[in-house]
Scaffold this motif. Structure first.
Motif, short mmCIF file in Angstrom:
data_model
loop_
_atom_site.label_atom_id
_atom_site.label_comp_id
_atom_site.label_asym_id
_atom_site.label_seq_id
_atom_site.Cartn_x
_atom_site.Cartn_y
_atom_site.Cartn_z
N UNK A 90 0.82 -1.21 0.00
CA UNK A 90 0.00 0.00 0.00
C UNK A 90 0.85 1.27 0.00
N UNK A 91 1.94 1.25 0.76
CA UNK A 91 2.79 2.45 0.85
C UNK A 91 3.48 2.72 -0.49
N UNK A 92 4.13 1.68 -1.06
CA UNK A 92 4.85 1.88 -2.33
C UNK A 92 3.86 2.13 -3.46
N UNK A 93 2.73 1.40 -3.46
CA UNK A 93 1.72 1.62 -4.50
C UNK A 93 1.14 3.03 -4.41
N UNK A 94 0.85 3.48 -3.18
CA UNK A 94 0.34 4.84 -3.00
C UNK A 94 1.37 5.88 -3.39
N UNK A 95 2.64 5.61 -3.08
CA UNK A 95 3.71 6.56 -3.46
C UNK A 95 3.87 6.67 -4.97
N UNK A 96 3.80 5.57 -5.68
CA UNK A 96 3.92 5.63 -7.15
C UNK A 96 2.69 6.27 -7.77
N UNK A 97 1.52 6.07 -7.16
CA UNK A 97 0.32 6.72 -7.67
C UNK A 97 0.42 8.23 -7.50
N UNK A 98 0.90 8.69 -6.36
CA UNK A 98 1.10 10.12 -6.12
C UNK A 98 2.12 10.70 -7.10
N UNK A 99 3.18 9.94 -7.35
CA UNK A 99 4.19 10.42 -8.30
C UNK A 99 3.59 10.55 -9.69
N UNK A 100 2.71 9.63 -10.05
CA UNK A 100 2.06 9.69 -11.36
C UNK A 100 1.09 10.85 -11.43
N UNK A 101 0.37 11.15 -10.35
CA UNK A 101 -0.60 12.24 -10.32
C UNK A 101 0.13 13.58 -10.40
N UNK A 109 -0.65 6.53 -14.46
CA UNK A 109 -1.19 6.45 -13.11
C UNK A 109 -1.65 5.06 -12.68
N UNK A 110 -2.57 4.41 -13.39
CA UNK A 110 -3.05 3.12 -12.87
C UNK A 110 -1.99 2.02 -12.91
N UNK A 111 -1.24 1.95 -13.97
CA UNK A 111 -0.26 0.86 -14.07
C UNK A 111 0.91 1.08 -13.11
N UNK A 112 1.30 2.34 -12.88
CA UNK A 112 2.39 2.60 -11.95
C UNK A 112 1.97 2.28 -10.53
N UNK A 117 2.54 -1.31 -6.12
CA UNK A 117 1.92 -2.15 -5.09
C UNK A 117 2.49 -3.56 -5.09
N UNK A 118 2.71 -4.13 -6.28
CA UNK A 118 3.29 -5.47 -6.38
C UNK A 118 4.73 -5.45 -5.87
N UNK A 119 5.49 -4.45 -6.28
CA UNK A 119 6.87 -4.33 -5.82
C UNK A 119 6.92 -4.16 -4.29
N UNK A 120 6.05 -3.35 -3.73
CA UNK A 120 6.00 -3.16 -2.28
C UNK A 120 5.61 -4.45 -1.56
N UNK A 121 4.68 -5.22 -2.13
CA UNK A 121 4.27 -6.49 -1.53
C UNK A 121 5.42 -7.48 -1.54
N UNK A 122 6.17 -7.52 -2.62
CA UNK A 122 7.32 -8.42 -2.71
C UNK A 122 8.38 -8.02 -1.68
N UNK A 123 8.67 -6.73 -1.59
CA UNK A 123 9.66 -6.26 -0.63
C UNK A 123 9.20 -6.56 0.80
#
Length: 194
Positions: A90-101, A109-112, A117-123
């Motif tokens: 959620x944190x990494x997915x939200x951060x990339x969404x904000x960067x896209x916005x 926006x949606x794909x980033x 989110x997937x990258x954050x879940x893996x980490x």
């Protein structure tokens, strides 16, 4: 009254018990005599005079204590792994969404947000799996080995029995039980064939 192994006493014995010290052996021999075993049946001998030293442990298994002293580390907690994966996703997915916005990068926006989110879940899952579990079984016991000194050479710590009637199993079993309860180890290499 302690008797030495002499010519009249040498020969096959029915029972042989080895004790840690001379006082315990004296007490066991006195107990046998008190219970009706005669002077011609109970002999107290020097260490190493007879027997080959084939002993069987009586009572609880001495190796059981190793079970209580062993420690092992538990694996990672699955709840911690899942919660770290979700939180970091959620944190990494939200951060990339904000960067896209905010158009800080060339991110869709949606794909980033989904990729972040997937990258954050893996980490988060990797961090959760790398955490060591707590130690189980460590209850504050420390084992120390102290060298055990045997009896002094020539000490009369062996009690031998030559029963008048070797076929009397009840009397033999009673004597064996008294020797074991007195703290003796029964030497299995000694015994007359009946």
């Amino acid at each position: 009254m302690r008797q030495q192994a002499g010519l009249d006493q040498s020969g096959p014995y029915d029972l042989l018990a080895v004790f840690r010290d001379e006082a315990t052996a004296d007490a066991a021999a006195a107990k046998l005599r008190k219970e009706g075993y005669g002077e011609d049946e109970v002999f107290q001998l020097a260490v190493g005079s007879v027997g080959q030293g084939e002993f069987r442990q009586h009572g609880p298994d001495v190796n059981r204590r190793n079970l209580f002293l062993e420690t092992r580390r538990t694996g990672p907690n699955p709840a911690v792994v899942v919660s770290l994966a979700v939180i970091l996703g959620l944190i990494v997915g939200g951060g990339t969404f904000e960067a896209g916005v905010l158009h800080l990068a060339l991110l869709a926006e949606p794909s980033s947000a989904l990729g972040g989110g997937v990258l954050g879940a893996i980490i988060g899952a990797v961090i959760g799996l790398l955490q060591r579990g707590r130690v189980r079984g460590d209850i504050g016991q420390t084992t120390t080995t102290t060298p055990s000194r045997g009896p002094a050479q020539g000490a009369h710590t062996v009690v031998a029995l030559r029963l008048a009637d070797p076929d009397d199993i009840r009397r033999r079993s009673r004597a064996q039980a008294m020797l074991i309860n007195s703290g003796g180890k029964i030497d299995k290499s000694v015994g007359r064939t009946v």
